[in-house]
Design an enzyme around this catalytic site. Structure first.
Site, PDB file in Angstrom:
ATOM      1  CE  LYS A   1     -35.331 -26.620   5.407  1.00 14.19           C
ATOM      2  NZ  LYS A   1     -36.633 -26.947   6.016  1.00 14.19           N
TER       3      LYS A   1
ATOM      4  N   GLY B   1     -48.975 -28.276   2.108  1.00 14.15           N
ATOM      5  CA  GLY B   1     -47.838 -27.847   1.299  1.00 14.15           C
ATOM      6  C   GLY B   1     -46.545 -27.653   2.088  1.00 14.15           C
TER       7      GLY B   1
HETATM    8  N1  HSE Z   1     -40.400 -29.577   3.913  1.00 14.70           N
HETATM    9  C1  HSE Z   1     -39.809 -28.411   4.462  1.00 14.70           C
HETATM   10  C2  HSE Z   1     -40.196 -28.303   5.927  1.00 14.70           C
HETATM   11  C3  HSE Z   1     -40.263 -27.192   3.705  1.00 14.70           C
HETATM   12  O1  HSE Z   1     -41.140 -28.987   6.326  1.00 14.70           O
HETATM   13  O2  HSE Z   1     -39.565 -27.568   6.667  1.00 14.70           O
HETATM   14  C4  HSE Z   1     -39.531 -25.947   4.072  1.00 14.70           C
HETATM   15  O3  HSE Z   1     -38.165 -26.035   3.809  1.00 14.70           O
END
Ligand code: HSE
Length: 417
Positions: free
Chosen positions: A198, A180
């Site tokens: 981000k 997940g």
């Molecule tokens: N897909 C993202 C990661 C989930 O692997 O960091 C968290 O933002």
């Protein structure tokens, strides 16, 4: 002060939404309860009472009793509609949608100003690490020299599994998906989109820069080759996908998200699997290292929970670097030292390097280490085409004023002058 009762309308019941539901059940002291959950697929079996769910978003957005909207869905366009309507309808909003925030930061800033409603999104970057609130509050007055971070858990997980447990790329990615961590479209992780999303709004909180992700030079881990790992091991380095920003002598900010060689003494070398890490260097506090899980159900839900809790005392981001200080701009006027591996010399514009310190051209896979103007990475694409892999050297940023001096020294060392 009496605690405000928070009545939540939740959008999304995937990995994060369900995590939040469980975490809230274990935190009765918070005085926060979920009244309704809006989902897209009503047929799916879920671990919560059926009457909690709805597919009608307006039943949440128009419910006057609901004072907090928590949005943890995957679709960034729908997320923006939900967030903007909720703010306009006088609700506080908590979100974890990094892509949506990155793409709409200016509109979201305007909405917060117009509606006077709080919009919090600690879970959108580095999940369990409180990086946004730290940048906002702790580094408010202290001069932030640099910030570098691992902000994508999936790529860090894949690199760890490949290089330490010898899994191949596909196996490692499947595992990240099963656990997940990965996005439903995993190329968003692998190709660096998630990290740059981000990074773009973290730059707003760090330096007051309003940056569209498309303006930041980035790539992911998709070009890294097995041979690159061999070179890294020979040099006692690890390879990480590093998001970096540094205030330069010209008062502007160098920023990018690129694979990087990391020395064993670098704090980021401790960051393995789905963990994220952030190293902040500031004028007074010197270096500080934040470390924690950057993906997964409960780590992400914990950040959402913390934002919900912060709403009880009416916390909101003030965007101090943007509104109360002089916001900084990004610049491409600097140089970087990079390792580049490739199959054929014809794909490498050698003349664009200021100097090349090391090259190995005898084997099938060749590589060089050299210094080049960062602006060329911004303007050109050769470094991410034709099976070329570019990995920045440790401490890769070289300010323009240092270039001549360093070039002379490196040529002397190579015995050329
Ligand atoms: N897909 C993202 C990661 C989930 O692997 O960091 C968290 O933002």
């Amino acid at each position: 002060m009496a605690q405000k009762q928070l009545i939540i309308g939740l959008f999304g019941f995937g990995v994060v939404g369900e995590g939040l539901y469980k975490v809230l059940q274990q935190t009765p002291s918070l005085k926060a309860s979920i009244k309704k959950v809006c989902i897209k697929h009503p047929g799916k079996k879920r671990n919560a009472p059926v009457d909690l769910f709805t597919t009608d978003k307006d039943s949440i957005l128009n419910d006057p009793e609901i004072n907090v909207v928590v949005e943890v869905i995957d679709d960034s366009n729908a997320a923006f509609q939900i967030v903007s309507t909720a703010l306009r309808n006088g609700k506080a909003v908590v979100s974890a949608s990094k892509k949506m925030i990155a793409e709409h930061i200016q509109e979201l800033l305007d909405l917060q100003k117009d509606t006077h409603q709080p919009f919090l999104y600690e879970a959108a970057a580095c999940a369990s690490i409180p990086v946004i609130r730290n940048l906002e509050e702790y580094y408010d007055n202290d001069l932030l020299h640099s910030i570098k971070a691992i902000v994508n858990g999936s790529t860090n997980f894949i690199l760890t599994k490949m290089f330490e447990e010898k899994l191949d790329f596909k196996q490692a990615l499947i595992l990240a998906q099963q656990l997940g961590f990965a996005e439903s479209n995993p190329s968003l992780d692998v190709e660096g989109y998630d990290a740059v999303n981000k990074w773009s709004f973290l730059l707003t909180h760090a330096y007051g820069a309003i940056v569209h992700p498309g303006e930041v030079v980035f790539t992911g881990i998709q070009h890294i080759q097995a041979g690159d790992a061999v070179v890294a091991r020979e040099k006692n380095y690890q390879i990480k996908l590093v998001a970096q920003a540094q205030k330069l002598l010209n008062g502007k900010v160098a920023a990018f998200v690129l694979p990087q060689f990391v020395k064993p003494e670098d704090h980021l070398s401790f960051v393995k699997n789905e963990y994220n890490g952030v190293v902040i260097e500031s004028g007074f506090a010197d270096k500080q290292f934040f470390y924690g899980k950057g993906a997964g159900s409960f780590p992400t839900a914990s950040a959402v929970l913390s934002d919900i809790s912060a709403l009880r005392y009416e916390y909101r981001y003030e965007y101090k670097k943007l509104y109360h200080h002089t916001p900084l701009e990004l610049t491409a006027d600097f140089h970087v030292k990079a390792y580049v591996s490739f199959d054929e010399w014809k794909h490498i514009p050698k003349e664009e390097f200021n100097w090349i310190e090391e090259w190995h051209a005898e084997s099938e896979r060749k590589y060089l280490i050299g210094v080049l103007p960062f602006s060329l990475l911004q303007q050109r694409t050769w470094w991410k085409e034709n099976n070329v892999s570019l990995i920045l050297a440790p401490d890769p940023i070289i300010e323009d004023v240092e270039v001549r001096q360093l070039k002379k020294k490196s040529l002397e060392l190579a015995g050329i002058i």
